[in-house]
Design an enzyme around this catalytic site. Structure first.
Site, short mmCIF file in Angstrom:
data_model
loop_
_atom_site.label_atom_id
_atom_site.label_comp_id
_atom_site.label_asym_id
_atom_site.label_seq_id
_atom_site.Cartn_x
_atom_site.Cartn_y
_atom_site.Cartn_z
N HIS A 8 0.82 -1.21 0.00
CA HIS A 8 0.00 0.00 0.00
C HIS A 8 0.85 1.26 0.00
O HIS A 8 2.00 1.25 0.43
CB HIS A 8 -0.96 0.03 1.20
CG HIS A 8 -0.30 0.02 2.54
ND1 HIS A 8 0.09 -1.12 3.19
CD2 HIS A 8 0.02 1.03 3.38
CE1 HIS A 8 0.62 -0.83 4.36
NE2 HIS A 8 0.60 0.47 4.51
N GLU A 44 -8.23 4.12 9.28
CA GLU A 44 -7.78 3.95 7.90
C GLU A 44 -8.87 3.37 7.01
O GLU A 44 -9.78 2.68 7.48
CB GLU A 44 -6.54 3.05 7.85
CG GLU A 44 -6.81 1.61 8.24
CD GLU A 44 -5.59 0.70 8.00
OE1 GLU A 44 -4.50 1.04 8.49
OE2 GLU A 44 -5.76 -0.33 7.33
N GLN A 55 -3.99 3.47 0.99
CA GLN A 55 -4.42 3.49 2.39
C GLN A 55 -4.58 4.95 2.81
O GLN A 55 -3.59 5.67 2.97
CB GLN A 55 -3.36 2.81 3.27
CG GLN A 55 -3.71 2.76 4.75
CD GLN A 55 -2.55 2.24 5.58
OE1 GLN A 55 -1.51 2.88 5.68
NE2 GLN A 55 -2.71 1.07 6.17
N HIS A 79 3.70 6.95 4.20
CA HIS A 79 4.66 5.84 4.12
C HIS A 79 4.31 4.92 2.96
O HIS A 79 3.22 5.02 2.39
CB HIS A 79 4.72 5.06 5.44
CG HIS A 79 3.46 4.35 5.83
ND1 HIS A 79 2.47 4.92 6.59
CD2 HIS A 79 3.02 3.08 5.57
CE1 HIS A 79 1.50 4.04 6.79
NE2 HIS A 79 1.80 2.91 6.18
N GLU A 129 7.15 0.51 5.60
CA GLU A 129 6.48 -0.51 6.40
C GLU A 129 6.65 -1.86 5.71
O GLU A 129 6.37 -1.99 4.51
CB GLU A 129 4.99 -0.17 6.52
CG GLU A 129 4.20 -1.16 7.38
CD GLU A 129 2.73 -0.79 7.50
OE1 GLU A 129 2.26 0.12 6.80
OE2 GLU A 129 2.04 -1.44 8.32
CO CO Z 1 0.68 1.19 6.46
#
Ligand code: CO
Length: 133
Positions: A8, A44, A55, A79, A129
């Site tokens: 994502h 989210e 996301q 991120h 991530e």
């Molecule tokens: Co994330």
């Protein structure tokens, strides 16, 4: 190669409903999953794009890390989540090369995933991530 897919791209927004509507109305995106991650202080929405997600995330409380981030940097890309087969192994690879991490060990993420964050400071400015499904 430890990455198997881009899982994502996370985008921090102030108004989650308005951002969802923008992606729906403009690009025809559908919300596949929503979740309040209380311990991280984020809410989210995941919009599916092929085998990856956008996301959209917003702070769920004013003292959360995302809230503090947005006070300084505003809205935008927060991120990138890369899918990995083994989060612990990928995290070890980062640490063994002397790079900074945020999570010292893998932990539960949203959707039942296992995740760990890599520090942007030694990752050329991007919060990374590692996501194991
Ligand atoms: Co994330």
């Amino acid at each position: 190669m430890l990455f198997t897919e881009i899982d994502h791209v996370a985008i921090a927004v102030f108004d989650l409903e308005a951002a969802i509507k923008y992606y729906q109305d403009t690009f025809g995106c559908e919300v596949e999953h929503r979740e309040l991650v209380e311990k991280d202080g984020v809410e989210e929405a995941l919009l599916k794009v092929a085998d990856s997600y956008i996301q959209l995330l917003t702070p769920s409380r004013p003292d959360s890390p995302v809230a503090k981030y947005m006070e300084k940097k505003g809205e935008g890309i927060h991120h990138v989540g890369y899918r990995v087969a083994d989060c612990a192994a990928a995290l070890d690879a980062v640490k063994s090369q002397g790079h900074k991490v945020i999570d010292d060990a893998p932990r539960p993420g949203s959707r039942g995933t296992t995740v760990a964050f890599v520090h942007p400071k030694t990752a050329f400015g991007t919060l990374i991530e590692l996501v194991q499904e």
